[in-house]
Design an enzyme around this catalytic site. Sequence first.
Site, PDB file in Angstrom:
ATOM      1  N   LYS A  54       0.840  -1.207   0.000  1.00 47.31           N
ATOM      2  CA  LYS A  54       0.000   0.000   0.000  1.00 47.31           C
ATOM      3  C   LYS A  54       0.868   1.247   0.000  1.00 47.31           C
ATOM      4  CE  LYS A  54      -3.862  -2.189   2.337  1.00 47.31           C
ATOM      5  NZ  LYS A  54      -4.368  -2.665   3.618  1.00 47.31           N
ATOM      6  N   GLN A  98      -4.926  -1.378   9.570  1.00 49.98           N
ATOM      7  CA  GLN A  98      -4.862  -2.724   9.000  1.00 49.98           C
ATOM      8  C   GLN A  98      -5.523  -3.731   9.952  1.00 49.98           C
ATOM      9  OE1 GLN A  98      -3.750  -3.407   5.949  1.00 49.98           O
ATOM     10  NE2 GLN A  98      -3.993  -5.608   6.111  1.00 49.98           N
ATOM     11  N   ASP A 121     -11.431   2.902   4.004  1.00 54.39           N
ATOM     12  CA  ASP A 121     -11.885   1.505   3.943  1.00 54.39           C
ATOM     13  C   ASP A 121     -13.410   1.423   3.815  1.00 54.39           C
ATOM     14  OD1 ASP A 121      -9.995  -0.584   4.027  1.00 54.39           O
ATOM     15  OD2 ASP A 121      -9.532  -0.157   6.139  1.00 54.39           O
TER      16      ASP A 121
END
Length: 300
Positions: A54, A98, A121
């Site tokens: 990422k 995460q 997200d």
Amino acid sequence: MTAKVIDGKAFAATVREKVAGHVARLKEENGLTPGLAVVLVGEDPASQVYVRSKGKQTVEVGMNSFEHKLDADCSEAELLALIDRLNTDPAVHGILVQLPLPGHLDEDLVVNSINPAKDVDGFHISNVGLLGTGQKSMVPCTPLGCLMMLRDHHGSLSGMNAVVIGRSNIVGKPMAQLLLGDSCTVTIAHSRTKDLADVVRGADIVVAAVGRPEMVPGDWIKPGATVIDVGINRIDAPEKGEGKTRLVGDCHYVSCAEVAGAITPVPGGVGPMTIACLLANTLTAACRANGLQEPDGLTA
Ligand code: GUN
């Protein structure tokens, strides 16, 4: 019929190029560089790989990448304090924590402490509610990537029968909402669904997101249907040598590809789209935060 292979790797590259073009323009015209903060708690090897990837791709499209690593035994208060700082940092437009988190940390609490406008997200309950009511939201990356591929292949999805196999909060449920938003008739199937084969046989679009290797065989697929395989499962591959493994999806690729009109491979299908959509979401968040027009084609 032999299915058209939907090349997610190539598609993701076009999404990244588009994002990079917009980022360059934002810098030039507005003096704005979008920034993505990724928070990793602990040392899970798979999570470390994702986070590194990422960060690398974020920089490649011209954005700022901020990585924050906390010890596996960090306190909830410590993590929440970091999120609080990122929430108010004007250089940070997107925040991703995460998952999974170590067991002593309350994932729902942590996710819902992220500023919803920075929740790239799309997991915050506000964004879930906005998506469910058809309002502008941040959309979870993997379903967004699937939607982009489906729109690219079909143009309009209106009136199509879509079956989503899997009811997770990360993929299945938001995928169903997005398909509904594009006027599909949507069925969400799961482990307790009766006569799953018959349900899937009625689908013009099948999205498989259950995490069970090759569970959907070709004879469940309606001829000409589009198969989007979200699964990434590692299985033993003795044919490659002792101790070797290979990646497979939730669909049995060879038999499904014989019947489907189009199919995403594993690897190289949905997978690469997820990070591309994370970058797209970060760009979208940066535009919204600054009252600038959002780029077309990068959101739902
Ligand atoms: N872990 C695996 N996939 C994801 C994802 O899409 N978002 C976050 N936050 N964690 C993950």
